[in-house]
Design a protein around this motif. Sequence first.
Motif, PDB file in Angstrom:
ATOM      1  N   PRO A   1      87.892 -70.219 -78.121  1.00 27.81           N
ATOM      2  CA  PRO A   1      88.678 -69.407 -77.659  1.00 27.81           C
ATOM      3  C   PRO A   1      88.032 -69.308 -75.878  1.00 27.81           C
ATOM      4  O   PRO A   1      87.348 -70.349 -75.742  1.00 27.81           O
ATOM      5  N   ALA A   2      89.366 -69.345 -75.093  1.00 24.27           N
ATOM      6  CA  ALA A   2      88.695 -69.162 -73.752  1.00 24.27           C
ATOM      7  C   ALA A   2      87.876 -67.855 -72.817  1.00 24.27           C
ATOM      8  O   ALA A   2      87.257 -67.081 -73.533  1.00 24.27           O
ATOM      9  N   ILE A   3      87.003 -68.406 -72.173  1.00 31.82           N
ATOM     10  CA  ILE A   3      86.274 -67.561 -71.612  1.00 31.82           C
ATOM     11  C   ILE A   3      87.351 -66.386 -70.793  1.00 31.82           C
ATOM     12  O   ILE A   3      88.539 -67.179 -69.969  1.00 31.82           O
ATOM     13  N   GLN A   4      86.233 -65.401 -70.204  1.00 27.72           N
ATOM     14  CA  GLN A   4      87.126 -64.224 -70.113  1.00 27.72           C
ATOM     15  C   GLN A   4      86.728 -63.734 -68.440  1.00 27.72           C
ATOM     16  O   GLN A   4      86.798 -62.531 -68.144  1.00 27.72           O
ATOM     17  N   SER A   5      85.875 -64.495 -67.958  1.00 23.66           N
ATOM     18  CA  SER A   5      85.659 -64.381 -66.560  1.00 23.66           C
ATOM     19  C   SER A   5      86.250 -64.396 -64.888  1.00 23.66           C
ATOM     20  O   SER A   5      85.998 -64.887 -64.610  1.00 23.66           O
ATOM     21  N   GLY A   6      88.146 -64.215 -65.111  1.00 25.18           N
ATOM     22  CA  GLY A   6      88.249 -64.682 -64.486  1.00 25.18           C
ATOM     23  C   GLY A   6      88.253 -65.708 -63.594  1.00 25.18           C
ATOM     24  O   GLY A   6      88.789 -67.172 -64.393  1.00 25.18           O
ATOM     25  N   ASN A   7      88.048 -65.694 -61.934  1.00 28.33           N
ATOM     26  CA  ASN A   7      88.086 -67.460 -61.288  1.00 28.33           C
ATOM     27  C   ASN A   7      87.699 -68.568 -62.099  1.00 28.33           C
ATOM     28  O   ASN A   7      85.948 -68.050 -62.298  1.00 28.33           O
ATOM     29  N   VAL A   8      87.987 -69.518 -62.275  1.00 29.88           N
ATOM     30  CA  VAL A   8      87.826 -70.499 -62.997  1.00 29.88           C
ATOM     31  C   VAL A   8      86.555 -71.393 -62.201  1.00 29.88           C
ATOM     32  O   VAL A   8      85.624 -71.733 -62.590  1.00 29.88           O
ATOM     33  N   SER A   9      86.795 -71.658 -60.698  1.00 27.31           N
ATOM     34  CA  SER A   9      85.920 -72.184 -60.313  1.00 27.31           C
ATOM     35  C   SER A   9      84.633 -71.430 -59.437  1.00 27.31           C
ATOM     36  O   SER A   9      84.288 -71.937 -58.622  1.00 27.31           O
ATOM     37  N   SER A  10      84.542 -69.975 -59.528  1.00 29.52           N
ATOM     38  CA  SER A  10      83.140 -68.881 -59.504  1.00 29.52           C
ATOM     39  C   SER A  10      82.583 -69.870 -59.905  1.00 29.52           C
ATOM     40  O   SER A  10      82.486 -70.722 -60.940  1.00 29.52           O
ATOM     41  N   LYS A  11      80.970 -69.898 -59.581  1.00 32.53           N
ATOM     42  CA  LYS A  11      79.441 -70.304 -60.333  1.00 32.53           C
ATOM     43  C   LYS A  11      79.493 -70.075 -61.834  1.00 32.53           C
ATOM     44  O   LYS A  11      78.646 -71.210 -62.229  1.00 32.53           O
ATOM     45  N   GLU A  12      79.618 -68.890 -61.857  1.00 33.61           N
ATOM     46  CA  GLU A  12      79.164 -68.612 -63.214  1.00 33.61           C
ATOM     47  C   GLU A  12      80.025 -69.791 -64.256  1.00 33.61           C
ATOM     48  O   GLU A  12      79.480 -69.718 -65.272  1.00 33.61           O
ATOM     49  N   SER A  13      81.565 -69.026 -64.238  1.00 31.47           N
ATOM     50  CA  SER A  13      82.295 -69.855 -65.162  1.00 31.47           C
ATOM     51  C   SER A  13      81.840 -71.155 -65.106  1.00 31.47           C
ATOM     52  O   SER A  13      82.241 -72.296 -66.174  1.00 31.47           O
ATOM     53  N   GLN A  14      81.681 -72.103 -63.791  1.00 31.99           N
ATOM     54  CA  GLN A  14      81.590 -73.372 -64.172  1.00 31.99           C
ATOM     55  C   GLN A  14      80.112 -73.685 -64.608  1.00 31.99           C
ATOM     56  O   GLN A  14      80.442 -75.166 -65.569  1.00 31.99           O
ATOM     57  N   VAL A  15      79.230 -73.090 -64.839  1.00 32.03           N
ATOM     58  CA  VAL A  15      78.263 -73.357 -65.446  1.00 32.03           C
ATOM     59  C   VAL A  15      78.416 -73.510 -67.316  1.00 32.03           C
ATOM     60  O   VAL A  15      78.122 -74.334 -67.873  1.00 32.03           O
ATOM     61  N   ILE A  16      79.423 -72.141 -67.006  1.00 34.08           N
ATOM     62  CA  ILE A  16      79.687 -72.156 -69.001  1.00 34.08           C
ATOM     63  C   ILE A  16      80.513 -72.720 -69.246  1.00 34.08           C
ATOM     64  O   ILE A  16      80.785 -73.414 -70.322  1.00 34.08           O
ATOM     65  N   ILE A  17      81.984 -73.589 -68.276  1.00 32.21           N
ATOM     66  CA  ILE A  17      82.437 -74.670 -68.605  1.00 32.21           C
ATOM     67  C   ILE A  17      82.244 -75.625 -68.790  1.00 32.21           C
ATOM     68  O   ILE A  17      82.144 -76.325 -69.898  1.00 32.21           O
ATOM     69  N   LYS A  18      80.968 -76.323 -68.071  1.00 33.85           N
ATOM     70  CA  LYS A  18      80.494 -77.829 -68.388  1.00 33.85           C
ATOM     71  C   LYS A  18      79.509 -77.782 -69.371  1.00 33.85           C
ATOM     72  O   LYS A  18      79.622 -78.577 -70.411  1.00 33.85           O
ATOM     73  N   ASP A  19      79.322 -76.030 -70.072  1.00 33.31           N
ATOM     74  CA  ASP A  19      78.564 -76.265 -71.326  1.00 33.31           C
ATOM     75  C   ASP A  19      79.216 -76.529 -72.415  1.00 33.31           C
ATOM     76  O   ASP A  19      79.284 -77.555 -73.464  1.00 33.31           O
ATOM     77  N   GLN A  20      80.782 -76.017 -72.605  1.00 29.21           N
ATOM     78  CA  GLN A  20      81.814 -75.975 -73.198  1.00 29.21           C
ATOM     79  C   GLN A  20      82.223 -77.328 -73.365  1.00 29.21           C
ATOM     80  O   GLN A  20      82.314 -77.961 -75.079  1.00 29.21           O
ATOM     81  N   ILE A  21      82.408 -77.649 -72.096  1.00 28.57           N
ATOM     82  CA  ILE A  21      82.620 -79.422 -72.465  1.00 28.57           C
ATOM     83  C   ILE A  21      81.318 -80.537 -72.607  1.00 28.57           C
ATOM     84  O   ILE A  21      82.029 -81.142 -73.543  1.00 28.57           O
ATOM     85  N   ASN A  22      80.777 -80.159 -72.866  1.00 27.71           N
ATOM     86  CA  ASN A  22      79.427 -80.768 -73.380  1.00 27.71           C
ATOM     87  C   ASN A  22      80.220 -80.663 -74.743  1.00 27.71           C
ATOM     88  O   ASN A  22      79.350 -81.547 -75.385  1.00 27.71           O
TER      89      ASN A  22
END
Lengths: 170, 152
Positions: free
Chosen positions: B121-142
Amino acid sequence: MSEKKQQVSRRQFLNYTLTGVGGFMAAGMLAPMVRFAIDPVLQPAAQGNYQAVAQLDEITNEPQRFDWTMDQVDGWYESTVTKSAWVYRNDNDEIIALSPVCKHLGCFVSWAGSEDYPDQFFCPCHDGRYFKDGENVPGTPPAAPLDEYEFKTEEGTLYLGKAKPKGGVI
Amino acid sequence: MRWQEEDIDLYIGAKEYVDTLLIPLMPLSMDDKFDINKLTVQGELLTIFANEIEKQFKGRIFLMPTYNYMFNEESSLELTRLNNWVDKIEANPFKHIFLLTLDHQWKKHERDLAGNLLWFPAIQSGNVSSKESQVIIKDQINQLSELIRSYW
């Protein structure tokens, strides 16, 4: 009357004009050549592409991964790329910054990436391994040691430049 | 590796090492019925995931150009077409085929797919490049790369 007219003789006038025009032409030819000749000397100063990566007191004896971003124009692509390095102090207290790109086929290696080899860099793709100093472990796929970053330190901050192949042992 | 000249040169020389194929599946739509905004965010996310995975496993994963299709179309058509794609490329040979997507419709057809479906599922926190999303995305990638490694 003739005395006054003799102040610039025909010979002198021609000499002056020819020297002047000749000098002008010579200068026109020499100026670009001199500029080309010294150009290499002027270049490197503008290219010192060092990026602040970490604070010196963060660096320990254990390799840690540091990431930083930089703008890169590569042909058609203008992009912000994220670069990474494994940084640590060796036994002589020298800073070592290794590129995480495996010399085999370019995957990301990680320190202690395999439970079986807790004191080596490990590449997850084809089980390539490197010793702590970046030398490739013989018998694993990579054929060269990890690239090492050029670095400089200023006021407690570590700056990294380009990654250079280490060469040497095969 | 990517669908690029310099990577292809490398690929041809090292075919036996590249045994994993990654195909991102990206739905498109211009229809106002659907939430186009959501689709674009998902599309961006998918591209980020695919690029990061490729970067980490460049020497073993071949990243195919994104497979695009119209959102909410008759899915059996796409299923046949996609499986056809995979069949053709699989012969190359690739041992592992991963289909990466954020579109949950594929989940229903998982059994009929000619590859391992990696749906999340996609995270729905809006802006993909914001700091918070980046942390989540990095974790998901790992987590994603761990999952891929577990197949090897």
